[in-house]
Design a protein around this motif. Structure first.
Motif, PDB file in Angstrom:
ATOM      1  N   CYS A 192     113.280  71.970  10.468  1.00  0.00           N
ATOM      2  CA  CYS A 192     114.262  73.278  10.474  1.00  0.00           C
ATOM      3  C   CYS A 192     115.110  73.480   9.295  1.00  0.00           C
ATOM      4  O   CYS A 192     115.374  74.421   8.626  1.00  0.00           O
ATOM      5  CB  CYS A 192     115.035  73.603  11.764  1.00  0.00           C
ATOM      6  SG  CYS A 192     114.177  73.979  13.273  1.00  0.00           S
ATOM      7  N   ARG A 193     115.593  72.217   8.673  1.00  0.00           N
ATOM      8  CA  ARG A 193     116.815  72.391   7.648  1.00  0.00           C
ATOM      9  C   ARG A 193     116.078  71.907   6.141  1.00  0.00           C
ATOM     10  O   ARG A 193     116.573  72.233   5.259  1.00  0.00           O
ATOM     11  CB  ARG A 193     117.765  71.460   7.625  1.00  0.00           C
ATOM     12  CG  ARG A 193     117.604  69.966   7.622  1.00  0.00           C
ATOM     13  CD  ARG A 193     118.929  69.221   7.825  1.00  0.00           C
ATOM     14  NE  ARG A 193     118.529  67.812   7.270  1.00  0.00           N
ATOM     15  CZ  ARG A 193     119.456  66.993   7.285  1.00  0.00           C
ATOM     16  NH1 ARG A 193     120.767  66.953   7.664  1.00  0.00           N
ATOM     17  NH2 ARG A 193     119.206  65.613   6.792  1.00  0.00           N
ATOM     18  N   SER A 194     115.092  71.566   6.196  1.00  0.00           N
ATOM     19  CA  SER A 194     114.217  70.924   4.868  1.00  0.00           C
ATOM     20  C   SER A 194     113.669  72.091   3.982  1.00  0.00           C
ATOM     21  O   SER A 194     113.185  72.846   4.638  1.00  0.00           O
ATOM     22  CB  SER A 194     113.006  70.137   5.237  1.00  0.00           C
ATOM     23  OG  SER A 194     112.333  69.822   4.157  1.00  0.00           O
ATOM     24  N   PRO A 195     114.310  71.857   2.823  1.00  0.00           N
ATOM     25  CA  PRO A 195     113.712  73.039   1.880  1.00  0.00           C
ATOM     26  C   PRO A 195     112.280  72.980   1.616  1.00  0.00           C
ATOM     27  O   PRO A 195     111.734  74.173   1.155  1.00  0.00           O
ATOM     28  CB  PRO A 195     114.466  72.605   0.414  1.00  0.00           C
ATOM     29  CG  PRO A 195     115.721  71.780   0.889  1.00  0.00           C
ATOM     30  CD  PRO A 195     115.173  71.156   2.144  1.00  0.00           C
ATOM     31  N   SER A 196     111.617  71.927   1.960  1.00  0.00           N
ATOM     32  CA  SER A 196     110.186  71.803   1.683  1.00  0.00           C
ATOM     33  C   SER A 196     109.547  72.349   2.958  1.00  0.00           C
ATOM     34  O   SER A 196     108.364  72.390   2.933  1.00  0.00           O
ATOM     35  CB  SER A 196     109.782  70.379   1.397  1.00  0.00           C
ATOM     36  OG  SER A 196     110.361  69.519   2.337  1.00  0.00           O
ATOM     37  N   SER A 197     110.210  72.814   3.987  1.00  0.00           N
ATOM     38  CA  SER A 197     109.590  73.126   5.188  1.00  0.00           C
ATOM     39  C   SER A 197     110.284  74.454   5.837  1.00  0.00           C
ATOM     40  O   SER A 197     110.805  74.798   6.709  1.00  0.00           O
ATOM     41  CB  SER A 197     109.691  72.138   6.200  1.00  0.00           C
ATOM     42  OG  SER A 197     109.144  72.671   7.232  1.00  0.00           O
ATOM     43  N   PRO A 198     110.067  75.666   4.947  1.00  0.00           N
ATOM     44  CA  PRO A 198     110.750  76.856   5.240  1.00  0.00           C
ATOM     45  C   PRO A 198     109.934  77.718   6.631  1.00  0.00           C
ATOM     46  O   PRO A 198     110.921  78.632   6.932  1.00  0.00           O
ATOM     47  CB  PRO A 198     110.189  77.826   4.059  1.00  0.00           C
ATOM     48  CG  PRO A 198     108.889  77.160   3.576  1.00  0.00           C
ATOM     49  CD  PRO A 198     109.163  75.630   3.724  1.00  0.00           C
ATOM     50  N   ASN A 199     109.082  77.151   7.078  1.00  0.00           N
ATOM     51  CA  ASN A 199     108.517  77.632   8.396  1.00  0.00           C
ATOM     52  C   ASN A 199     108.832  76.818   9.605  1.00  0.00           C
ATOM     53  O   ASN A 199     108.268  77.028  10.495  1.00  0.00           O
ATOM     54  CB  ASN A 199     107.130  78.186   8.195  1.00  0.00           C
ATOM     55  CG  ASN A 199     106.640  78.981   7.163  1.00  0.00           C
ATOM     56  OD1 ASN A 199     107.472  80.190   7.139  1.00  0.00           O
ATOM     57  ND2 ASN A 199     105.799  78.633   6.261  1.00  0.00           N
ATOM     58  N   GLY A 200     109.822  75.963   9.256  1.00  0.00           N
ATOM     59  CA  GLY A 200     109.998  75.049  10.624  1.00  0.00           C
ATOM     60  C   GLY A 200     110.534  75.813  11.708  1.00  0.00           C
ATOM     61  O   GLY A 200     110.134  75.494  12.904  1.00  0.00           O
ATOM     62  N   GLU A 201     111.422  76.414  11.361  1.00  0.00           N
ATOM     63  CA  GLU A 201     112.213  77.203  12.687  1.00  0.00           C
ATOM     64  C   GLU A 201     111.083  78.296  13.385  1.00  0.00           C
ATOM     65  O   GLU A 201     111.153  78.346  14.495  1.00  0.00           O
ATOM     66  CB  GLU A 201     113.116  78.047  12.144  1.00  0.00           C
ATOM     67  CG  GLU A 201     114.415  77.210  11.643  1.00  0.00           C
ATOM     68  CD  GLU A 201     115.628  78.175  10.893  1.00  0.00           C
ATOM     69  OE1 GLU A 201     115.586  79.343  11.482  1.00  0.00           O
ATOM     70  OE2 GLU A 201     116.424  77.531  10.273  1.00  0.00           O
ATOM     71  N   LYS A 202     110.254  78.939  12.318  1.00  0.00           N
ATOM     72  CA  LYS A 202     109.141  79.824  13.155  1.00  0.00           C
ATOM     73  C   LYS A 202     108.444  78.867  13.968  1.00  0.00           C
ATOM     74  O   LYS A 202     107.785  79.218  15.090  1.00  0.00           O
ATOM     75  CB  LYS A 202     108.412  80.367  12.072  1.00  0.00           C
ATOM     76  CG  LYS A 202     107.307  81.361  12.322  1.00  0.00           C
ATOM     77  CD  LYS A 202     106.648  82.000  11.339  1.00  0.00           C
ATOM     78  CE  LYS A 202     105.638  82.978  11.918  1.00  0.00           C
ATOM     79  NZ  LYS A 202     104.758  83.681  10.937  1.00  0.00           N
ATOM     80  N   ALA A 203     107.655  77.551  13.385  1.00  0.00           N
ATOM     81  CA  ALA A 203     107.026  76.830  14.345  1.00  0.00           C
ATOM     82  C   ALA A 203     107.507  76.420  15.578  1.00  0.00           C
ATOM     83  O   ALA A 203     106.926  76.306  16.502  1.00  0.00           O
ATOM     84  CB  ALA A 203     106.590  75.420  13.421  1.00  0.00           C
TER      85      ALA A 203
END
Length: 213
Positions: A192-203
């Motif tokens: 959720c916080r990683s700049p390289s994972s912008p869709n973490g919260e959606k997932a």
């Protein structure tokens, strides 16, 4: 989740300095708490704001990484986060820690509707820590310091529930986070916080709420 005795040890009542150092013993910063949860009252009910506590240099480096990806991170000196709710008792409520050159990196602020939806997961997370649940779960204003594992669990819940509009989805997400192991919470927090994972919260929201029509 681990019991309080196993996670935080059994400090001697005769040594308050040692007690202070081991109370938040899961922290990578020498036993220092790494999150704070603040409760404030509004006309519509209670709001919660969760911050991660970091050395200023580390927090600014994280903010810079996020800004390069078009995202933002709000930073506030630690004492400024809690001075209005601690009042004249601020010094004692700092629990012996000094916070020069430390800031709070804002995780999320939740409105009264989302506060009500997350009551159980917040209560369960705080009960496994040295903090007093009454500070943030009952009427009035207050704050608690939290160790890393509890703060990360709440960060996952706060970030996940923030954009949801339906109460049933909020509650489903809260139940899902409450059932997660600590390892799962750390995984989703990183996503959720990683700049390289912008869709973490959606997932995360898809995983925990997509079964609801």
């Amino acid at each position: 989740m681990a019991s309080r005795d196993s996670e935080f040890g059994s400090p001697s009542a005769e040594d308050p300095d040692e007690d202070r150092l081991v109370r938040y013993g899961t922290s990578m910063f020498g036993g220092r708490p790494t999150f704070t949860l603040v409760r404030r009252e509004t006309d519509g009910g209670a709001e919660w704001t969760l911050h991660e506590l970091l050395p200023r240099e580390q927090a600014e480096a994280r903010r810079d990484r996020l800004e390069r990806d078009g995202r933002s991170l709000s930073l506030t000196p630690v004492e400024n986060l809690i001075s209005d709710v601690a009042g004249d008792d601020l010094l004692s409520k700092l629990d012996g820690w000094t916070w020069d050159e430390w800031v709070g990196a804002k995780v999320a602020r939740l409105d009264p509707t989302r506060v009500r939806a997350l009551q159980d997961v917040v209560r369960e997370a705080i009960e496994e820590t040295p903090a007093e649940t009454s500070e943030v779960l009952h009427g009035g204003e207050g704050f608690v310091f939290l160790p890393e594992s509890a703060g990360i669990r709440l960060a996952v819940a706060f970030r996940g529930v923030k954009p949801l509009q339906r109460i049933d989805r909020m509650r489903s997400l809260a139940r899902g986070v409450a059932r997660m192991s600590d390892e799962e919470c750390y995984y989703w927090y990183a996503k959720c916080r990683s700049p390289s994972s912008p869709n973490g919260e959606k997932a995360l929201r898809v995983l925990l709420t997509n079964h609801i029509e």
